[in-house]
Write an enzyme that holds these catalytic residues in place. Sequence first.
Site, mmCIF file in Angstrom:
data_model
loop_
_atom_site.group_PDB
_atom_site.id
_atom_site.type_symbol
_atom_site.label_atom_id
_atom_site.label_comp_id
_atom_site.label_asym_id
_atom_site.label_seq_id
_atom_site.Cartn_x
_atom_site.Cartn_y
_atom_site.Cartn_z
ATOM 1 N N ASP A 9 0.848 -1.201 0.000
ATOM 2 C CA ASP A 9 0.000 0.000 0.000
ATOM 3 C C ASP A 9 0.880 1.247 0.000
ATOM 4 O O ASP A 9 1.636 1.487 0.938
ATOM 5 C CB ASP A 9 -0.901 -0.032 1.252
ATOM 6 N N MET A 10 0.804 2.012 -1.071
ATOM 7 C CA MET A 10 1.613 3.232 -1.169
ATOM 8 C C MET A 10 1.179 4.243 -0.116
ATOM 9 O O MET A 10 0.001 4.316 0.235
ATOM 10 C CB MET A 10 1.462 3.851 -2.558
ATOM 11 N N ASP A 106 -3.250 2.177 -5.789
ATOM 12 C CA ASP A 106 -2.000 2.131 -5.012
ATOM 13 C C ASP A 106 -1.897 0.933 -4.082
ATOM 14 O O ASP A 106 -1.023 0.900 -3.227
ATOM 15 C CB ASP A 106 -1.836 3.418 -4.209
ATOM 16 N N GLU A 107 -2.778 -0.031 -4.224
ATOM 17 C CA GLU A 107 -2.790 -1.148 -3.278
ATOM 18 C C GLU A 107 -2.942 -2.460 -4.019
ATOM 19 O O GLU A 107 -3.731 -2.557 -4.944
ATOM 20 C CB GLU A 107 -4.028 -1.031 -2.392
HETATM 21 P P1 TTP Z 1 -5.239 4.958 0.562
HETATM 22 O O1 TTP Z 1 -4.194 3.913 0.349
HETATM 23 O O2 TTP Z 1 -6.373 4.654 1.453
HETATM 24 O O3 TTP Z 1 -4.599 6.285 1.134
HETATM 25 P P2 TTP Z 1 -3.204 6.931 0.855
HETATM 26 O O4 TTP Z 1 -2.351 6.090 -0.031
HETATM 27 O O5 TTP Z 1 -3.429 8.328 0.386
HETATM 28 O O6 TTP Z 1 -2.601 7.037 2.303
HETATM 29 P P3 TTP Z 1 -2.045 5.878 3.219
HETATM 30 O O7 TTP Z 1 -2.154 4.606 2.432
HETATM 31 O O8 TTP Z 1 -0.630 6.273 3.493
HETATM 32 O O9 TTP Z 1 -2.904 5.915 4.433
HETATM 33 O O10 TTP Z 1 -5.807 5.425 -0.824
HETATM 34 C C1 TTP Z 1 -4.997 5.505 -1.984
HETATM 35 C C2 TTP Z 1 -5.404 6.657 -2.862
HETATM 36 O O11 TTP Z 1 -6.785 6.538 -3.175
HETATM 37 C C3 TTP Z 1 -5.254 7.994 -2.172
HETATM 38 O O12 TTP Z 1 -3.962 8.551 -2.336
HETATM 39 C C4 TTP Z 1 -6.319 8.800 -2.799
HETATM 40 C C5 TTP Z 1 -7.395 7.814 -3.170
HETATM 41 N N1 TTP Z 1 -8.506 7.877 -2.184
HETATM 42 C C6 TTP Z 1 -9.601 8.647 -2.486
HETATM 43 O O13 TTP Z 1 -9.657 9.249 -3.570
HETATM 44 N N2 TTP Z 1 -10.637 8.742 -1.585
HETATM 45 C C7 TTP Z 1 -10.617 8.071 -0.392
HETATM 46 O O14 TTP Z 1 -11.578 8.172 0.403
HETATM 47 C C8 TTP Z 1 -9.469 7.266 -0.080
HETATM 48 C C9 TTP Z 1 -9.409 6.529 1.233
HETATM 49 C C10 TTP Z 1 -8.456 7.198 -1.013
HETATM 50 MG MG MG Z 2 -2.134 4.038 0.289
#
Ligand code: TTP
Ligand code: MG
Length: 363
Positions: A9-10, A106-107
């Site tokens: 997970d980025m 990103d996951e």
């Molecule tokens: P996540 O992996 O949930 O969040 P993140 O990568 O920004 O932060 P971290 O993993 O470090 O907690 O989501 C990945 C991407 O998906 C995020 O950069 C933006 C998008 N996203 C949305 O557009 N809306 C949302 O509600 C969420 C949770 C993520």
């Molecule tokens: Mg992420």
Amino acid sequence: MRRVILHVDMDAFFAAVEQLRRPELRGKPVVVGGDGNPHRRGVVSTASYEARAYGIHSAMPLRTAYKRCPHAIFLPVDFTAYQEFSDRLRSILREYSPLVEPLSLDEAYVDISHRSEDPVELARTIKQRIAAELGLTASVGIGPNKLLAKIAANMHKPDGLTAIWEEEVEEKLRHLPATALWGIGPKTAARLREALNVQTVGDLRRVPLEQLQELLGPHHGEWLYHLCRGEDDSPVVTEWEPKSMSREVTFQSDVRRRETLLRVIRRLAEEVYAEVVDEGYLPRTVTLKVRYHNFRTHTRAQTLPEPTADQELLLRTAAGLLDRFTLDRPVRLVGVRFSNLVPRQRDVVPADAASGSPAASAG
Ligand code: TTP
Ligand code: MG
């Protein structure tokens, strides 16, 4: 065979890409969302860790984010740029396993069960390659299944590397909020709290199976009973597997209404049913896929006691799986898949269908 799954997970993905291509933003609070104007309607897609320190988080209205940190840098969402990084991430992951299941841009889950290296060393190598080739950090979780790998990845962010093995489940999950388990959205969490005073995963473990089933229904109850014990046998699937049939639709504009989703799911299930029966098969597993407006994609599956030709049961199963999703965001796509297909035996083919129709005799 012992399974070993990674969840990659980025960190602060959209914001991290923005900070990478504009070095002057590094170390600053960056908020990505909507068209980048914090005075207009729209929600936060993500916030850099510097912005999170002000209490800004995903899904918060941009206006609220602005109130919390007026000097943050607000930027519009640039999916094209993020997609490019996402593609590069996936090609790195595919070098280590053919079984890569993307969950969002990103996951992804990566099944590394077949590899002989130490999983922690392998995870470290993957993190280093992502850092060197993408210029970004990722958090990686390792576990004997997808559930534990994902929980592990969330435990230490950013730039984390965490494993949860079977023997550590009790201790490592006990104090987590019940919502750390997939399948427990705000609604289910509230019901568990009100009816059974359950707050943590440890609390949930103390609830007998029958009581969970009474509260949430037989399938959902049993599912949670296993999840809170860290038990999950769902496979890592690359795309829809070949021995399955499926249909999906992307909506013209994102859908929020549950009734609309249910109607579409039933229609898709009807179409898949017709195709499966036409090809001379009976399905046993029904999978529902939901992609949210931000491309996050989740699937939930249910396997029936035996393959069935009961159309109403299959349609009800597909529709019932929607209960396992948190519908707090607009939905962009839904898909229904029937798998675990077995050839339909002749003696269950209705007499009129068996006479001369090529589709019926092909099975
Ligand atoms: P996540 O992996 O949930 O969040 P993140 O990568 O920004 O932060 P971290 O993993 O470090 O907690 O989501 C990945 C991407 O998906 C995020 O950069 C933006 C998008 N996203 C949305 O557009 N809306 C949302 O509600 C969420 C949770 C993520
Ligand atoms: Mg992420």
